[in-house]
Design a protein around this motif. Structure first.
Motif, PDB file in Angstrom:
ATOM      1  N   GLU A   1      39.142 -23.716  40.504  1.00 12.79           N
ATOM      2  CA  GLU A   1      39.227 -24.228  41.879  1.00 12.79           C
ATOM      3  C   GLU A   1      39.606 -23.100  42.845  1.00 12.79           C
ATOM      4  OE1 GLU A   1      41.995 -27.438  41.705  1.00 12.79           O
ATOM      5  OE2 GLU A   1      40.562 -28.823  40.793  1.00 12.79           O
ATOM      6  N   ALA A   2      40.550 -22.256  42.435  1.00 11.37           N
ATOM      7  CA  ALA A   2      40.963 -21.125  43.268  1.00 11.37           C
ATOM      8  C   ALA A   2      39.788 -20.162  43.446  1.00 11.37           C
ATOM      9  CB  ALA A   2      42.155 -20.408  42.648  1.00 11.37           C
ATOM     10  N   SER A   3      39.038 -19.944  42.378  1.00  9.50           N
ATOM     11  CA  SER A   3      37.889 -19.060  42.434  1.00  9.50           C
ATOM     12  C   SER A   3      36.820 -19.628  43.369  1.00  9.50           C
ATOM     13  CB  SER A   3      37.321 -18.856  41.035  1.00  9.50           C
ATOM     14  OG  SER A   3      36.162 -18.061  41.102  1.00  9.50           O
ATOM     15  N   GLU A   4      36.598 -20.925  43.303  1.00 10.87           N
ATOM     16  CA  GLU A   4      35.620 -21.588  44.177  1.00 10.87           C
ATOM     17  C   GLU A   4      36.063 -21.494  45.639  1.00 10.87           C
ATOM     18  OE1 GLU A   4      32.142 -23.220  45.126  1.00 10.87           O
ATOM     19  OE2 GLU A   4      32.710 -22.741  43.067  1.00 10.87           O
ATOM     20  N   GLU A   5      37.344 -21.658  45.865  1.00 10.75           N
ATOM     21  CA  GLU A   5      37.891 -21.560  47.223  1.00 10.75           C
ATOM     22  C   GLU A   5      37.715 -20.132  47.757  1.00 10.75           C
ATOM     23  OE1 GLU A   5      42.251 -21.855  49.182  1.00 10.75           O
ATOM     24  OE2 GLU A   5      41.684 -23.546  47.886  1.00 10.75           O
ATOM     25  N   GLN A   6      37.955 -19.144  46.900  1.00 11.06           N
ATOM     26  CA  GLN A   6      37.763 -17.746  47.297  1.00 11.06           C
ATOM     27  C   GLN A   6      36.288 -17.470  47.605  1.00 11.06           C
ATOM     28  OE1 GLN A   6      39.394 -15.619  43.963  1.00 11.06           O
ATOM     29  NE2 GLN A   6      41.338 -15.202  45.023  1.00 11.06           N
ATOM     30  N   LYS A   7      35.433 -18.058  46.816  1.00  7.16           N
ATOM     31  CA  LYS A   7      33.992 -17.889  47.015  1.00  7.16           C
ATOM     32  C   LYS A   7      33.578 -18.453  48.378  1.00  7.16           C
ATOM     33  CE  LYS A   7      29.599 -19.231  44.959  1.00  7.16           C
ATOM     34  NZ  LYS A   7      28.958 -20.037  43.949  1.00  7.16           N
ATOM     35  N   GLN A   8      34.093 -19.620  48.727  1.00  9.16           N
ATOM     36  CA  GLN A   8      33.763 -20.245  50.011  1.00  9.16           C
ATOM     37  C   GLN A   8      34.330 -19.411  51.172  1.00  9.16           C
ATOM     38  OE1 GLN A   8      35.236 -24.244  49.678  1.00  9.16           O
ATOM     39  NE2 GLN A   8      33.472 -24.941  48.464  1.00  9.16           N
ATOM     40  N   THR A   9      35.547 -18.914  50.991  1.00 13.20           N
ATOM     41  CA  THR A   9      36.171 -18.088  52.027  1.00 13.20           C
ATOM     42  C   THR A   9      35.361 -16.814  52.238  1.00 13.20           C
ATOM     43  OG1 THR A   9      38.367 -18.949  51.483  1.00 13.20           O
ATOM     44  CG2 THR A   9      38.282 -16.867  52.684  1.00 13.20           C
ATOM     45  N   LEU A  10      34.982 -16.174  51.138  1.00  8.54           N
ATOM     46  CA  LEU A  10      34.197 -14.941  51.239  1.00  8.54           C
ATOM     47  C   LEU A  10      32.824 -15.203  51.854  1.00  8.54           C
ATOM     48  CD1 LEU A  10      35.083 -13.187  47.872  1.00  8.54           C
ATOM     49  CD2 LEU A  10      35.804 -12.518  50.166  1.00  8.54           C
ATOM     50  N   SER A  11      32.247 -16.334  51.504  1.00  7.40           N
ATOM     51  CA  SER A  11      30.944 -16.692  52.051  1.00  7.40           C
ATOM     52  C   SER A  11      31.042 -16.884  53.571  1.00  7.40           C
ATOM     53  CB  SER A  11      30.433 -17.960  51.382  1.00  7.40           C
ATOM     54  OG  SER A  11      29.183 -18.323  51.917  1.00  7.40           O
ATOM     55  N   ALA A  12      32.099 -17.567  54.016  1.00  3.96           N
ATOM     56  CA  ALA A  12      32.299 -17.774  55.451  1.00  3.96           C
ATOM     57  C   ALA A  12      32.526 -16.441  56.158  1.00  3.96           C
ATOM     58  CB  ALA A  12      33.481 -18.712  55.690  1.00  3.96           C
ATOM     59  N   GLU A  13      33.287 -15.550  55.534  1.00  3.49           N
ATOM     60  CA  GLU A  13      33.540 -14.240  56.127  1.00  3.49           C
ATOM     61  C   GLU A  13      32.255 -13.422  56.214  1.00  3.49           C
ATOM     62  OE1 GLU A  13      36.642 -12.426  53.825  1.00  3.49           O
ATOM     63  OE2 GLU A  13      38.198 -13.740  54.635  1.00  3.49           O
ATOM     64  N   MET A  14      31.400 -13.553  55.218  1.00  2.00           N
ATOM     65  CA  MET A  14      30.130 -12.854  55.213  1.00  2.00           C
ATOM     66  C   MET A  14      29.241 -13.337  56.360  1.00  2.00           C
ATOM     67  SD  MET A  14      28.384 -12.021  51.542  1.00  2.00           S
ATOM     68  CE  MET A  14      26.974 -13.043  51.703  1.00  2.00           C
ATOM     69  N   VAL A  15      29.190 -14.640  56.550  1.00  2.00           N
ATOM     70  CA  VAL A  15      28.379 -15.209  57.635  1.00  2.00           C
ATOM     71  C   VAL A  15      28.909 -14.700  58.982  1.00  2.00           C
ATOM     72  CG1 VAL A  15      27.794 -17.349  58.828  1.00  2.00           C
ATOM     73  CG2 VAL A  15      27.613 -17.225  56.350  1.00  2.00           C
ATOM     74  N   SER A  16      30.234 -14.719  59.114  1.00  2.00           N
ATOM     75  CA  SER A  16      30.856 -14.229  60.348  1.00  2.00           C
ATOM     76  C   SER A  16      30.552 -12.744  60.549  1.00  2.00           C
ATOM     77  CB  SER A  16      32.361 -14.467  60.291  1.00  2.00           C
ATOM     78  OG  SER A  16      32.993 -13.895  61.400  1.00  2.00           O
ATOM     79  N   GLY A  17      30.643 -11.973  59.483  1.00  2.00           N
ATOM     80  CA  GLY A  17      30.351 -10.534  59.553  1.00  2.00           C
ATOM     81  C   GLY A  17      28.920 -10.257  59.955  1.00  2.00           C
ATOM     82  N   ARG A  18      28.003 -11.068  59.446  1.00  2.00           N
ATOM     83  CA  ARG A  18      26.587 -10.897  59.817  1.00  2.00           C
ATOM     84  C   ARG A  18      26.396 -11.173  61.303  1.00  2.00           C
ATOM     85  NH1 ARG A  18      24.376 -13.830  54.537  1.00  2.00           N
ATOM     86  NH2 ARG A  18      24.304 -12.030  53.156  1.00  2.00           N
ATOM     87  N   GLY A  19      27.100 -12.197  61.798  1.00  2.00           N
ATOM     88  CA  GLY A  19      27.022 -12.491  63.236  1.00  2.00           C
ATOM     89  C   GLY A  19      27.572 -11.342  64.065  1.00  2.00           C
ATOM     90  N   ASN A  20      28.699 -10.791  63.622  1.00  2.00           N
ATOM     91  CA  ASN A  20      29.282  -9.650  64.329  1.00  2.00           C
ATOM     92  C   ASN A  20      28.350  -8.444  64.272  1.00  2.00           C
ATOM     93  OD1 ASN A  20      31.565 -11.145  64.909  1.00  2.00           O
ATOM     94  ND2 ASN A  20      32.751 -10.308  63.211  1.00  2.00           N
ATOM     95  N   LEU A  21      27.709  -8.241  63.145  1.00  2.00           N
ATOM     96  CA  LEU A  21      26.775  -7.131  62.990  1.00  2.00           C
ATOM     97  C   LEU A  21      25.588  -7.294  63.941  1.00  2.00           C
ATOM     98  CD1 LEU A  21      25.896  -4.558  61.526  1.00  2.00           C
ATOM     99  CD2 LEU A  21      24.839  -6.017  59.783  1.00  2.00           C
ATOM    100  N   ALA A  22      25.062  -8.504  64.030  1.00  2.00           N
ATOM    101  CA  ALA A  22      23.935  -8.749  64.928  1.00  2.00           C
ATOM    102  C   ALA A  22      24.346  -8.502  66.382  1.00  2.00           C
ATOM    103  CB  ALA A  22      23.425 -10.175  64.756  1.00  2.00           C
TER     104      ALA A  22
END
Length: 86
Positions: free
Chosen positions: A6-27
């Motif tokens: 569950e902790a690993s899944e939560e980390q995965k979701q957090t990292l995924s959200a950060e990646m999406v945010s990072g892509r937006g910042n990059l654009a």
């Protein structure tokens, strides 16, 4: 073990959200860089125009100062400068 998954899944979701945010910042950053490149190009063109204008005016002044009438009237300008209050 379930807690770790569950902790690993939560980390995965957090990292995924950060990646999406990072892509937006990059654009956004890439768009701003493109705007700045366009601005630099416009400023370079304006700079070249001003250099050309300056060269043209300097040539005009040089021709004026080399003219016979400028040389003939030089003593009058000298007297006027001397009489002019400071």
């Amino acid at each position: 073990m379930l807690e770790a998954v569950e902790a690993s899944e939560e980390q995965k979701q957090t990292l995924s959200a950060e990646m999406v945010s990072g892509r937006g910042n990059l654009a956004t950053a890439e768009a701003r860089i493109s705007e700045l490149f366009d601005e630099v190009a416009a400023l370079r063109a304006e700079n070249m125009r001003l250099i050309d204008e300056s060269d043209r005016l300097l040539e005009l002044i040089g021709r004026m100062q080399a003219s016979r009438s400028w040389r003939v009237t030089a003593p009058f300008r000298s007297v006027a400068r001397t009489l002019r209050p400071r």
